[in-house]
Design an enzyme around this catalytic site. Structure first.
Site, PDB file in Angstrom:
ATOM      1  N   GLU A  63      -5.431  -8.221  -1.361  1.00  0.00           N
ATOM      2  CA  GLU A  63      -6.109  -8.103  -0.063  1.00  0.00           C
ATOM      3  C   GLU A  63      -7.570  -7.801  -0.323  1.00  0.00           C
ATOM      4  O   GLU A  63      -7.890  -6.960  -1.168  1.00  0.00           O
ATOM      5  CB  GLU A  63      -5.534  -6.960   0.795  1.00  0.00           C
ATOM      6  CG  GLU A  63      -4.203  -7.243   1.403  1.00  0.00           C
ATOM      7  CD  GLU A  63      -3.766  -6.143   2.352  1.00  0.00           C
ATOM      8  OE1 GLU A  63      -4.630  -5.497   2.987  1.00  0.00           O
ATOM      9  OE2 GLU A  63      -2.551  -5.926   2.449  1.00  0.00           O
ATOM     10  N   GLU A  93       0.829  -1.219   0.000  1.00  0.00           N
ATOM     11  CA  GLU A  93       0.000   0.000   0.000  1.00  0.00           C
ATOM     12  C   GLU A  93       0.857   1.261   0.000  1.00  0.00           C
ATOM     13  O   GLU A  93       0.733   2.126   0.881  1.00  0.00           O
ATOM     14  CB  GLU A  93      -0.968  -0.022   1.185  1.00  0.00           C
ATOM     15  CG  GLU A  93      -1.981  -1.149   1.079  1.00  0.00           C
ATOM     16  CD  GLU A  93      -3.089  -1.103   2.120  1.00  0.00           C
ATOM     17  OE1 GLU A  93      -2.877  -0.529   3.197  1.00  0.00           O
ATOM     18  OE2 GLU A  93      -4.177  -1.661   1.858  1.00  0.00           O
TER      19      GLU A  93
END
Ligand code: BGP
Length: 484
Positions: A383, A177
């Site tokens: 995810e 991320e």
């Protein structure tokens, strides 16, 4: 039109070292930034403390003890039929201080054993090189990623990893991320830009967190350069290795058809998603970045050669997390009255999880199409999932129908996106085994198909058991996404 997953589709699950391994000071491991983050809850933010403090609970220290139980856990993943296991290496196990001359052999051997174990079951590891942690020593000495010295330390660590695990690992992600660095939360969580005093990691009041936007965006630039260097090194060491970027999926909708909301949404997508995606996939900063940086008073200290490094080190595939979508409004009344969810304002058409994250499977299809239309390289959802409290029945069973419903809808959305023409490589739902929440530092927010007997206060036997969703996901994989 036939809607199906490709036969080689990579089904699996995802974890991160600091959220599952525990053993924080075992076998020569150094202290990482994550080791200094306390447990919190939805209403009580985690605190970052610059030293370990008595009486505080630090969830990474034991987590679910995956460090000592990985064989049992990987056997359970294999039972579900995993083809891939996304996990991260703790940098501090390989280079405890980050700038050590020699790597820590015990750390290297640990991950070799983990990869050998995956191999035994025919599971491909997908390895995140930096997942929300870094050696704390690099923070105190250099201000973390705000310094270019950290680029060299990271490159050395990755080169060691690529050489050691040549032939054992085919897929890598550089920074988890990476776009979290576009938010004040990210400076601390991912950038190692850490204030001297204790600070609350308050997602809901990010604006109140201490922040130096210039240092933060320079840290992001340094991570871009580090990532591009590492991609080239990985390919040089083993041309068959594939390296991806990993970007938090922040799919945004205009709250209303007011053109001002539409424009603001476009800008949110640019700042939140495309800034990072464009640099990592296309190898250069997008046109909009100039004005974007100017507006924030940010000046990137680029060095000669950076542009070429970025251009040569573009990723092989684009991976991202996707949990929910958000709405963007420019109307002060809407902003005031609508509960602030993960990002943006509340979408009146959607339900939300117990932790306030909107549930939006259509958003995943929308987002996959957006990304593929922009980049035309293989995508991977690394995810996704529902953080929810689970109840263990008297006979030990766990009936998590809510999780199955969430997963089913998202698998269907991926199938639709593939039918739309999107090239999707794989799916690794988050926290395939219950682990510590990154945002709140608690155990209660569970994502797993596998239940771990551990409570928010740190008590519990750490025993593993199968939830109903375990059987559901097993059937989903066995049928290649047909039986849902
Ligand atoms: C992502 C992180 C993960 C993970 C996940 C779920 O942002 O990459 O580390 O934790 O979110 O979030 P949380 O644990 O806060 O529920």
């Amino acid at each position: 039109m036939e809607k199906s997953f490709p036969t080689e589709f990579l089904w699996g699950g995802a974890t991160a070292a600091n959220q599952c391994e525990g053993a924080w000071d075992v076998d020569g491991k150094g202290v990482s930034t994550a080791d200094l983050m306390t447990a919190g809850t939805l209403s009580k933010p985690r605190t970052f403390t610059s030293t370990i403090q008595d009486g505080m609970q630090y969830p990474s220290h034991e987590a679910i003890d995956h460090y000592h139980r990985y064989e049992e856990d990987i056997a359970l993943f294999a039972e579900m039929g995993f083809k891939v296991y996304r996990m991260s290496i703790a940098w501090t196990r390989i280079f405890p201080n980050g700038d050590d001359l020699e790597p820590n052999r015990a750390g290297i051997e640990h991950y070799r054993n983990v990869f050998e174990c995956c191999k035994k079951y025919g599971i491909e590891p997908l390895v995140t090189l930096s997942h929300y942690e870094m050696p704390f020593h690099l923070v105190t000495k250099y201000n973390g990623w705000a310094s270019r010295v950290t680029i060299d330390c990271f490159v050395k660590y990755c080169e060691t990893v690529f050489n050691e695990y040549r032939g054992l690992v085919k897929y890598y992600l550089t920074f988890n991320e990476i776009n979290i660095l576009t938010t004040p939360f990210g400076g601390l969580m991912a950038g190692g830009i850490i204030p001297k005093q204790n600070v609350d990691m308050d997602l809901k009041n990010m604006g109140k967190m201490p922040d130096d936007a210039n240092a933060r965006y320079n840290a992001l630039h340094n991570q871009f350069v580090a990532s591009a260097k590492v991609v080239q090194i990985a390919h040089a060491i083993d041309p068959s290795v594939k390296v991806g970027c990993m970007i938090a999926g922040m799919a945004s909708y205009p709250y209303s058809p007011n053109p001002k909301d539409v424009l603001a949404t476009q800008q949110a997508m640019q700042a939140g998603n495309y800034l990072c995606g464009d640099v990592m996939v296309r190898g250069e900063y997008p046109a909009f970045s100039k004005r974007f940086f100017e507006k924030q008073g940010v000046s990137i200290s680029s060095e000669p050669g950076d542009a070429e490094i970025l251009k040569k080190g573009v990723v092989d595939f684009y991976s991202f997390s996707y949990y929910s979508s958000g709405c963007i409004s420019t109307d002060p009344d809407v902003i005031k009255t609508s509960a602030n969810f993960l990002f943006g304002v509340k979408n009146p058409y959607l339900e939300a999880s117990q932790w306030g994250w909107t549930i939006d499977a259509d958003g995943l299809r929308y987002y996959l199409n957006e990304l593929y239309g922009r980049y035309q390289i293989p995508l991977m959802v690394v995810e996704n999932g529902l953080g929810a409290e689970d109840t263990v029945e008297a006979d030990g069973s766990i009936h998590d129908a809510y999780r199955i419903a969430y997963m089913r809808a998202h698998v269907e959305a991926m199938r639709e996106a593939i039918a739309d023409g999107v090239d999707l490589m794989g799916y690794t739902p988050w926290g395939c085994i219950d682990l510590i929440s990154a945002s709140t530092g608690e155990m209660k927010k569970r994502y797993g198909f596998i239940y771990v007997d551990k409570n928010n206060d740190g008590t519990g036997t750490l025993q593993r058991s199968r939830k109903d969703s375990f059987g559901w996901y097993k059937a989903c994989i066995a049928s290649n996404g047909t039986i849902l």
